[in-house]
Design a protein around this motif. Structure first.
Motif, short mmCIF file in Angstrom:
data_model
loop_
_atom_site.label_atom_id
_atom_site.label_comp_id
_atom_site.label_asym_id
_atom_site.label_seq_id
_atom_site.Cartn_x
_atom_site.Cartn_y
_atom_site.Cartn_z
N ILE A 173 -11.15 19.55 -25.99
CA ILE A 173 -11.47 20.61 -25.05
C ILE A 173 -12.64 21.40 -25.63
O ILE A 173 -12.56 21.90 -26.74
N THR A 216 -3.59 18.13 -19.32
CA THR A 216 -3.47 18.79 -18.02
C THR A 216 -2.83 20.17 -18.17
O THR A 216 -3.26 21.14 -17.54
N HIS A 235 -5.37 22.50 -19.65
CA HIS A 235 -6.35 22.78 -18.58
C HIS A 235 -5.82 23.93 -17.69
O HIS A 235 -6.54 24.87 -17.39
N GLU A 265 -7.38 27.80 -17.05
CA GLU A 265 -7.72 28.31 -15.72
C GLU A 265 -6.95 29.58 -15.39
O GLU A 265 -7.50 30.51 -14.80
N ASP A 312 -13.26 28.77 -15.81
CA ASP A 312 -13.53 27.78 -14.77
C ASP A 312 -13.87 26.44 -15.40
O ASP A 312 -14.73 26.36 -16.29
N TYR A 313 -13.18 25.39 -14.89
CA TYR A 313 -13.45 24.05 -15.39
C TYR A 313 -14.90 23.67 -15.09
O TYR A 313 -15.43 23.99 -14.05
N PHE A 316 -14.60 22.26 -20.75
CA PHE A 316 -14.68 20.87 -20.32
C PHE A 316 -13.73 20.05 -21.17
O PHE A 316 -13.57 20.30 -22.36
N LEU A 317 -13.10 19.07 -20.56
CA LEU A 317 -12.19 18.16 -21.24
C LEU A 317 -12.88 16.82 -21.43
O LEU A 317 -13.37 16.24 -20.46
#
Length: 93
Positions: free
Chosen positions: A12, A58, A61, A65, A70-71, A76-77
């Motif tokens: 990440i 997940t 993630h 959020e 914000d993704y 970023f993954l």
């Protein structure tokens, strides 16, 4: 610019600019990503990982959020097939 090495195991990448905007410290981020080590520190990026498995990634993630990140714009993954003989590095532009 400082580049930071990444792995293929669901790393990440978090932008420090986004953390500053939201008032999140490194300690706050570490608490959100419990169980995943901060394994790379750059002037503009923090790299956490590896988190093994899509389910774990997940969940992390979702936590980011919920914290207001914000993704893609803020974090970023990275998950890909990468042989052991290859190393990739990322840097903010």
């Amino acid at each position: 610019m400082t580049s930071v090495a990444i792995t293929a195991h669901h790393d990440i990448i978090v932008r420090r600019e986004a953390m500053r905007r939201l008032g999140l410290s490194e300690a706050d981020l570490t608490a959100l990503l419990t169980g995943v080590d901060c394994r790379g520190v750059g002037s503009e990026l923090l790299i956490f990982g590896p988190c093994f498995g899509e389910e774990a990634a997940t969940e992390l993630h979702r936590r980011l959020e919920r914290a207001g990140l914000d993704y893609v714009d803020d974090f970023f993954l990275v998950a890909m097939d990468l042989p052991d003989w290859l190393r990739l590095r990322v840097e903010a532009i």
